[in-house]
Scaffold this motif. Sequence first.
Motif, short mmCIF file in Angstrom:
data_model
loop_
_atom_site.label_atom_id
_atom_site.label_comp_id
_atom_site.label_asym_id
_atom_site.label_seq_id
_atom_site.Cartn_x
_atom_site.Cartn_y
_atom_site.Cartn_z
N ALA A 26 0.97 -1.26 -0.07
CA ALA A 26 0.00 0.13 0.02
C ALA A 26 0.89 1.30 -0.05
O ALA A 26 0.57 2.21 -0.72
CB ALA A 26 -0.81 0.08 1.19
N LEU A 27 1.98 1.33 0.76
CA LEU A 27 2.81 2.37 0.74
C LEU A 27 3.54 2.37 -0.63
O LEU A 27 4.08 3.69 -1.08
CB LEU A 27 3.77 2.40 1.95
CG LEU A 27 3.20 2.32 3.39
CD1 LEU A 27 4.11 1.87 4.36
CD2 LEU A 27 2.66 3.83 3.63
N GLY A 28 4.21 1.57 -1.39
CA GLY A 28 4.48 1.54 -2.44
C GLY A 28 3.51 2.13 -3.47
O GLY A 28 4.09 2.94 -4.22
N VAL A 29 2.21 1.73 -3.50
CA VAL A 29 1.13 2.38 -4.42
C VAL A 29 1.00 3.85 -3.91
O VAL A 29 0.91 4.78 -4.85
CB VAL A 29 -0.23 1.80 -4.12
CG1 VAL A 29 -1.29 2.44 -4.77
CG2 VAL A 29 0.00 0.23 -4.66
N GLN A 30 1.42 4.29 -2.71
CA GLN A 30 1.14 5.50 -2.31
C GLN A 30 2.36 6.38 -2.87
O GLN A 30 2.49 7.71 -3.26
CB GLN A 30 1.48 5.77 -0.83
CG GLN A 30 1.34 7.17 -0.33
CD GLN A 30 1.50 7.18 1.42
OE1 GLN A 30 0.82 6.44 1.94
NE2 GLN A 30 2.22 8.15 2.02
N CYS A 31 3.53 5.76 -2.99
CA CYS A 31 4.72 6.31 -3.63
C CYS A 31 4.65 6.62 -4.89
O CYS A 31 5.04 7.57 -5.39
CB CYS A 31 6.05 5.26 -3.30
SG CYS A 31 7.29 5.75 -4.42
N ALA A 32 3.88 5.64 -5.71
CA ALA A 32 3.78 5.71 -7.12
C ALA A 32 2.73 6.97 -7.23
O ALA A 32 2.89 7.63 -8.28
CB ALA A 32 3.03 4.51 -7.63
N ASP A 33 1.72 7.14 -6.27
CA ASP A 33 0.59 8.28 -6.42
C ASP A 33 1.69 9.64 -6.19
O ASP A 33 1.33 10.54 -7.20
CB ASP A 33 -0.40 8.02 -5.56
CG ASP A 33 -1.08 7.06 -5.78
OD1 ASP A 33 -1.25 6.70 -6.81
OD2 ASP A 33 -2.10 6.53 -5.00
N GLU A 34 2.33 9.57 -5.27
CA GLU A 34 3.16 10.83 -5.02
C GLU A 34 4.20 11.28 -5.99
O GLU A 34 4.31 12.50 -6.31
CB GLU A 34 3.95 10.66 -3.66
CG GLU A 34 3.03 10.52 -2.42
CD GLU A 34 4.05 10.04 -1.18
OE1 GLU A 34 5.36 10.23 -1.41
OE2 GLU A 34 3.41 9.91 -0.16
N LEU A 35 4.50 10.25 -6.94
CA LEU A 35 5.38 10.65 -7.69
C LEU A 35 4.93 10.61 -9.23
O LEU A 35 5.25 10.89 -10.45
CB LEU A 35 6.74 9.53 -8.00
CG LEU A 35 7.57 9.49 -6.85
CD1 LEU A 35 8.54 7.95 -6.83
CD2 LEU A 35 8.15 10.68 -6.55
N SER A 42 8.78 -2.81 -9.35
CA SER A 42 9.68 -3.36 -8.06
C SER A 42 10.09 -2.16 -7.27
O SER A 42 10.49 -2.22 -6.08
CB SER A 42 10.27 -4.12 -8.51
OG SER A 42 11.58 -3.81 -9.25
N CYS A 43 10.60 -1.01 -7.88
CA CYS A 43 11.01 0.12 -7.47
C CYS A 43 9.94 0.79 -6.43
O CYS A 43 10.39 1.23 -5.38
CB CYS A 43 11.53 1.24 -8.57
SG CYS A 43 13.10 0.67 -9.35
N HIS A 44 8.89 0.85 -6.61
CA HIS A 44 7.74 1.46 -5.94
C HIS A 44 7.52 0.62 -4.93
O HIS A 44 7.38 0.95 -3.55
CB HIS A 44 6.44 1.52 -6.82
CG HIS A 44 6.48 2.66 -7.83
ND1 HIS A 44 6.53 2.21 -9.06
CD2 HIS A 44 6.83 3.98 -7.83
CE1 HIS A 44 6.82 3.42 -9.81
NE2 HIS A 44 6.78 4.36 -9.27
N LEU A 45 7.68 -0.79 -4.82
CA LEU A 45 7.52 -1.77 -3.89
C LEU A 45 8.70 -1.43 -2.70
O LEU A 45 8.80 -1.20 -1.71
CB LEU A 45 7.61 -3.08 -4.37
CG LEU A 45 7.46 -4.01 -3.14
CD1 LEU A 45 6.15 -3.95 -2.46
CD2 LEU A 45 7.37 -5.58 -3.85
N LEU A 46 9.80 -1.43 -3.38
CA LEU A 46 11.21 -0.94 -2.66
C LEU A 46 10.74 0.26 -1.47
O LEU A 46 11.12 0.00 -0.52
CB LEU A 46 12.38 -0.93 -3.34
CG LEU A 46 13.54 -0.71 -2.61
CD1 LEU A 46 14.13 -1.65 -1.67
CD2 LEU A 46 14.70 -0.42 -3.74
N SER A 47 10.41 1.21 -2.29
CA SER A 47 10.15 2.27 -1.53
C SER A 47 8.91 2.22 -0.42
O SER A 47 9.32 2.62 0.78
CB SER A 47 9.68 3.51 -2.38
OG SER A 47 9.30 4.67 -1.79
#
Length: 173
Positions: A26-35, A42-47
Amino acid sequence: MDQRISDILALGFPGRQTDRAMEAVALGVQCADELDDRHFDSCHLLSGLYREPDGIAHHVLDGLGIKLQQIDDAIRESEHDPIDADFSIDDDLRIVMSNAFASADQMWHSYIGTEHLMLGVVADGTHSAKLLADLGVTEAQVIREVHSILGHVGVLKVVPAVLRRLFPRRTTR
């Protein structure tokens, strides 16, 4: 639950992920949204793994000297082909989930935690493995750090093989 998160979790083994692993997704999806990325890899998942402060993966990355800003900056700098979809999932997530499951199975864990996802994101061929390599982190370092935190140093390769010979899994019909 957000459909995007459900779709990502469905690539793995639904129902086996820990709450922290699901939160990291969920936080990886949030990262994708923020960016403003509509293509989840997998980079978003890493974040997301770093952003989950109580997960083992966060402690692994922190122990290796990696900071969230470095991950997010590398994601920002990466080039993505424009997509027409509202949201798409990169094929490298299949590699991550497959390796996460294999790692859990090798450790005889019945769940998929952030530690297993962390081992998945360093798999050869993933965008996240390249990102980590560019930051000076190798797969071997991540494996050592995960095993050190879990207390599996030195026994991970031998014990499962011995136990499997002694206690083969039975299949039910």
